[in-house]
Design an enzyme around this catalytic site. Structure first.
Site, PDB file in Angstrom:
ATOM      1  N   GLU A   1       0.053  18.869  -7.217  1.00  0.00           N
ATOM      2  CA  GLU A   1      -1.229  18.766  -6.501  1.00  0.00           C
ATOM      3  C   GLU A   1      -1.100  17.757  -5.377  1.00  0.00           C
ATOM      4  O   GLU A   1      -0.174  16.948  -5.375  1.00  0.00           O
ATOM      5  CB  GLU A   1      -2.322  18.276  -7.478  1.00  0.00           C
TER       6      GLU A   1
ATOM      7  N   LYS B   1      -1.963  14.353  -3.596  1.00  0.00           N
ATOM      8  CA  LYS B   1      -2.451  13.053  -4.034  1.00  0.00           C
ATOM      9  C   LYS B   1      -3.496  12.600  -3.017  1.00  0.00           C
ATOM     10  O   LYS B   1      -3.184  12.237  -1.892  1.00  0.00           O
ATOM     11  CB  LYS B   1      -1.313  12.037  -4.111  1.00  0.00           C
TER      12      LYS B   1
ATOM     13  N   ASP C   1      -6.201  10.472  -1.140  1.00  0.00           N
ATOM     14  CA  ASP C   1      -6.211   9.038  -0.879  1.00  0.00           C
ATOM     15  C   ASP C   1      -7.649   8.562  -0.738  1.00  0.00           C
ATOM     16  O   ASP C   1      -8.174   8.457   0.364  1.00  0.00           O
ATOM     17  CB  ASP C   1      -5.406   8.768   0.395  1.00  0.00           C
TER      18      ASP C   1
ATOM     19  N   TYR D   1      -9.824  16.258 -10.636  1.00  0.00           N
ATOM     20  CA  TYR D   1      -8.509  16.741 -11.051  1.00  0.00           C
ATOM     21  C   TYR D   1      -8.235  16.581 -12.542  1.00  0.00           C
ATOM     22  O   TYR D   1      -7.177  16.930 -13.023  1.00  0.00           O
ATOM     23  CB  TYR D   1      -7.397  16.087 -10.247  1.00  0.00           C
TER      24      TYR D   1
ATOM     25  N   LYS E   1       5.569   9.871  -3.208  1.00  0.00           N
ATOM     26  CA  LYS E   1       4.932   9.317  -2.018  1.00  0.00           C
ATOM     27  C   LYS E   1       5.667   9.805  -0.779  1.00  0.00           C
ATOM     28  O   LYS E   1       6.898   9.781  -0.735  1.00  0.00           O
ATOM     29  CB  LYS E   1       4.972   7.779  -2.055  1.00  0.00           C
TER      30      LYS E   1
ATOM     31  N   CYS F   1       3.002 -29.115   4.220  1.00  0.00           N
ATOM     32  CA  CYS F   1       2.103 -27.988   3.950  1.00  0.00           C
ATOM     33  C   CYS F   1       1.094 -27.819   5.085  1.00  0.00           C
ATOM     34  O   CYS F   1       0.434 -28.786   5.467  1.00  0.00           O
ATOM     35  CB  CYS F   1       1.381 -28.241   2.635  1.00  0.00           C
TER      36      CYS F   1
ATOM     37  N   CYS G   1      -2.526 -28.977   3.506  1.00  0.00           N
ATOM     38  CA  CYS G   1      -2.864 -30.348   3.090  1.00  0.00           C
ATOM     39  C   CYS G   1      -1.944 -31.400   3.709  1.00  0.00           C
ATOM     40  O   CYS G   1      -2.191 -32.595   3.581  1.00  0.00           O
ATOM     41  CB  CYS G   1      -2.832 -30.462   1.576  1.00  0.00           C
TER      42      CYS G   1
ATOM     43  N   CYS H   1       4.360 -25.937  -1.765  1.00  0.00           N
ATOM     44  CA  CYS H   1       3.654 -27.193  -1.566  1.00  0.00           C
ATOM     45  C   CYS H   1       3.496 -27.795  -2.959  1.00  0.00           C
ATOM     46  O   CYS H   1       3.025 -27.125  -3.875  1.00  0.00           O
ATOM     47  CB  CYS H   1       2.290 -26.926  -0.929  1.00  0.00           C
TER      48      CYS H   1
ATOM     49  N   CYS I   1      -3.819 -29.589  -3.412  1.00  0.00           N
ATOM     50  CA  CYS I   1      -3.885 -28.919  -2.100  1.00  0.00           C
ATOM     51  C   CYS I   1      -5.059 -27.929  -2.112  1.00  0.00           C
ATOM     52  O   CYS I   1      -5.162 -27.088  -3.020  1.00  0.00           O
ATOM     53  CB  CYS I   1      -2.580 -28.173  -1.843  1.00  0.00           C
TER      54      CYS I   1
HETATM   55  S1  IVH Z   1      -3.989  12.566 -11.982  1.00  0.00           S
HETATM   56  C1  IVH Z   1      -3.079   8.578 -14.065  1.00  0.00           C
HETATM   57  N1  IVH Z   1      -4.184  13.836  -9.743  1.00  0.00           N
HETATM   58  O1  IVH Z   1      -3.838   8.531  -7.816  1.00  0.00           O
HETATM   59  C2  IVH Z   1      -4.074   9.556 -14.478  1.00  0.00           C
HETATM   60  N2  IVH Z   1      -4.471  11.473  -9.700  1.00  0.00           N
HETATM   61  O2  IVH Z   1      -1.906   6.230  -8.673  1.00  0.00           O
HETATM   62  C3  IVH Z   1      -3.867  10.901 -13.892  1.00  0.00           C
HETATM   63  N3  IVH Z   1      -4.980  10.586  -7.474  1.00  0.00           N
HETATM   64  O3  IVH Z   1      -5.689   6.647 -10.085  1.00  0.00           O
HETATM   65  C4  IVH Z   1      -4.231  10.936 -12.474  1.00  0.00           C
HETATM   66  N4  IVH Z   1      -4.960  12.500  -6.413  1.00  0.00           N
HETATM   67  O4  IVH Z   1      -6.958   8.006  -8.347  1.00  0.00           O
HETATM   68  C5  IVH Z   1      -4.230  12.634 -10.329  1.00  0.00           C
HETATM   69  N5  IVH Z   1      -4.351  15.137  -7.848  1.00  0.00           N
HETATM   70  C6  IVH Z   1      -4.406  13.946  -8.430  1.00  0.00           C
HETATM   71  C7  IVH Z   1      -4.677  12.760  -7.714  1.00  0.00           C
HETATM   72  C8  IVH Z   1      -4.698  11.536  -8.382  1.00  0.00           C
HETATM   73  C9  IVH Z   1      -5.136  11.190  -6.296  1.00  0.00           C
HETATM   74  C10 IVH Z   1      -5.084   9.132  -7.661  1.00  0.00           C
HETATM   75  C11 IVH Z   1      -5.880   8.715  -8.858  1.00  0.00           C
HETATM   76  C12 IVH Z   1      -5.008   7.771  -9.632  1.00  0.00           C
HETATM   77  C13 IVH Z   1      -3.988   7.407  -8.630  1.00  0.00           C
HETATM   78  C14 IVH Z   1      -2.707   7.089  -9.365  1.00  0.00           C
END
Ligand code: IVH
Length: 663
Positions: A113, A115, A117, A224, A309, A403, A406, A421, A426
């Protein structure tokens, strides 16, 4: 009004829900905006005459809530974990090897899927009606942003085809790029500072205290994850959520093996720029939910999923200055101030240079042209100096001997990269350590953020975190921007914080090497702060997961006469004094919960269930009230179940209960 009026109200609500779904979720409107407005006006008119018929799930009630002066805390029954990150095909193959070796031959494809943002949220529905929505927070506790989420029109107030039971969905609230552009345009015209990127704009909008303001922000949400559904695979769960009326991202591809996953994620690297929302990578998930369960999670992230990523984006800009920041441990960090430059979604004007060695390795100097890189949420970093563009002979950077905050001596210990420091008084360290003490994962003192800490330290009222507990209303009220109400709120929050369990107190002290995890281990071994303060280093080192370096650091913290004085103040306030209750169970989701058992359980007798709850740190109570946290409903559950529904107490099935006991 006649019964016909009430029937028309129901009919209008149904119609409007349908058209909202077509418009906001399906992107396929069937009527014009004017026709939609007409339906809404008619409904609002009828409801005005019959306020007794207004229900919370009526489409007119999206922006209903009054402004609040803060968000309530929501405890996530199932923690909101994060994902481990990978950056290369090799790392994805490693993930696949780990998964397959744990599954010992069981076969499952991977779903890939986007990710998204944005800001992750969890939304609970009771009997098909939106009950509570919360931010992720620290994963176990977030902010109750229900009123704000209700304003997002792609989030259903009432589910399609679900009228009973309790379920939770998780997803991402985001701001589309187009909406973000328009919002910033309006803000500039109004003289408000623009948001740096859509994610910040979404996060900032969800944190607004007045839901009416949130209603004006172009927010949207994709979901999701479904907790408590009937699906057996990730893809079925997505369909189940779609069926209930949620917006689920259409990009979900089932890949047979990791080779196909790798091809797929690489193909998306260039495609993502064409979307109207930001993505910072892709999420790879084992498709079979039973296998997900078998793989389980670590304390931070699921073993059945990983994030890939996209490579960091880079830009070229100039170094205008190199400044030095002092952190709460006294560490000096050189920071490059840059000519602002736009890179992967936001404007960057500073980048960390980490330490003296890194500055020397890069040989970065004021006036240089540099290449900076930014990936996801990571702080941007300088990766390279473009030497051919250096003009003249700029001076090398050197860490100051004193520093910058301070003025006292700075030193670099044998074998350490960091300059520090050494002055524990401080102001930078004092402020930093108090902020850390008050922070959410530590003592969680509501309302005590950086600005107030600065005021308290600047006015001389507080010189260390021990002083916080000596504050009085007379001390606080004269401070600027401090009304009587906020003074008494702060004092209440401080009183409240004295009850924090030892693990949190230990994490809050700011002992080097003692974070949340180590603190929990120590609290499991030593019942009070005093017990730990008296323990010899070699005994501390026998605590599970703790070695001689941490033990020595703990010992030297307690041996310092300066710290002893601060600890005396905490002791006088009763902080860290309570014997921690059953420390080993404090991590259980049932710890501290008031739980009602009702109906017949299949897998265990009532007595066994009670024992298991108590062993996990929970309490079994006889009747359902608003103070009940959880009702476990076995077969044939009757009036207690009905009462729980009425009070909107969370109800779970036996299977969910067993799942919680096992965690
Ligand atoms: S599944 C960990 N699916 O990415 C629990 N997460 O770094 C399962 N996110 O906190 C998460 N798109 O906010 C899942 N298609 C997607 C996602 C997704 C974005 C985010 C989510 C999570 C973060 C993990």
């Amino acid at each position: 009004m006649s019964r016909g009026g009430s029937a028309r109200i129901d009919e209008l609500r149904e119609l409007i829900r349908h058209h909202e779904h077509m418009y906001f979720v399906e992107n396929d409107p069937e009527i014009s905006d004017a026709e939609y407005d007409e339906l809404m006006d008619e409904l609002a008119g009828l409801e005005e005459h019959r306020p007794d018929l207004v229900t919370l799930d009526s489409p007119t009630q999206r922006v209903g809530g009054a402004p609040t002066d803060g968000f309530r805390t929501v405890h996530h029954m199932v923690p909101m974990l994060s994902l481990d990150n990978t950056y290369s095909a090799d790392e994805l193959r490693e993930f696949d090897r780990r998964v397959r070796s744990r599954l010992e031959g069981a076969e499952s494809g991977y779903v890939v899927e986007l990710k998204l943002d944005g800001v992750s949220v969890s939304v609970r529905y009771e009997d098909g009606v939106l009950a509570v929505g919360a931010t992720r927070g620290d994963g176990s506790r977030g902010d109750d942003v229900t009123a704000n989420l209700r304003t997002i029109r792609s989030i259903p107030l009432r589910l399609r085809g679900v009228t009973s039971g309790s379920l939770e969905v998780r997803g991402e609230v985001f701001m589309p790029r187009s909406g973000f552009g328009e919002l910033n345009g309006r803000r500039k015209k109004a003289g408000d500072p623009p948001f740096v990127n859509p994610r910040n704009a979404a996060a900032g909008s969800l944190k607004l205290l007045d839901p009416r303001d949130v209603g004006g922000r172009p927010l949207d949400a994709f979901f999701y994850q479904l907790l408590g559904g009937e699906a057996t695979t990730q893809q079925e769960a997505a369909d189940e959520m779609r069926g209930m009326g949620f917006r689920v991202n259409p990009e979900s591809t089932l890949c047979d093996d990791i080779g196909a996953v790798i091809e797929h994620v690489q193909a998306w690297e260039s495609r993502r720029s064409g979307l109207d929302y930001d993505t910072d990578g892709m999420v790879v998930k084992v498709n079979e939910l039973s296998l997900q369960e078998q793989l389980g999670s670590t304390s931070k992230s699921p073993r059945w999923s990983i994030a890939y990523k996209f490579p960091a984006q880079s830009a070229t800009t100039g170094v205008e200055a190199i400044v030095v920041q002092v952190g709460r441990t006294g560490k000096l960090t050189p920071v490059a101030e840059l000519t602002p430059v736009f890179v992967s979604g936001s404007t960057v004007s500073r980048a960390t240079l980490h330490n003296q060695d890194e500055v020397e390795r890069l040989d970065v100097r004021v006036g240089d042209t540099v290449i900076i890189e930014k990936g996801g949420e990571v702080i941007p970093k300088v990766v390279k100096v473009v030497r051919s563009k250096r003009e003249g002979r700029p001076r090398r950077f050197r860490m100051p001997d004193s520093c910058p905050v301070c003025g006292q001596t700075v030193s670099r210990a044998e074998g350490e990269v960091a300059h520090r420091c050494l002055n524990v008084r401080c102001p930078a360290q004092v402020r930093g350590s108090i902020e850390h003490f008050a922070a959410r994962g530590s003592m969680d003192i509501e309302g005590l953020g950086p600005a107030l800490v600065e005021q308290l330290v600047g006015s001389g009222l507080v010189a260390d975190y021990g002083d916080l507990y000596g504050l009085t209303e007379e001390d606080l009220v004269p401070l600027e921007r401090m009304a009587e109400k906020s003074a008494s709120n702060l004092l209440e929050a401080l009183r409240e914080s004295r009850k924090r369990p030892l693990a949190r107190v230990l994490a809050a002290l700011g002992v080097r090497h003692v974070g949340v995890r180590v603190a929990a281990q120590l609290a499991g071994r030593y019942p009070t702060l005093d017990d730990l303060a008296r323990a010899p280093a070699d005994e501390i080192a026998e605590t599970p997961e703790i070695g001689p370096v941490i033990a020595a650091s703990v010992r030297s913290f307690f041996d310092s006469p300066e710290n002893a004085k601060v600890l005396d103040k905490l002791r006088a306030a009763g902080v860290g004094a309570r014997a921690s209750k059953r420390p080993s169970t404090s991590g259980s989701p049932l710890a501290g919960k008031a739980i009602v058992l009702t109906g017949k359980l299949k897998t265990m007798a009532r007595g066994e269930a009670r024992e298991a709850i108590e062993a996990a740190g929970g309490r079994v109570v006889g009747s359902v009230s608003s103070r009940t946290d959880l009702v476990v409903a076995g077969s044939g559950a009757g009036s207690k179940l009905a009462r729980a529904r009425e009070l909107r107490v969370r109800v779970i099935s036996e299977a969910e209960f067993v799942g919680l006991l096992e965690r």
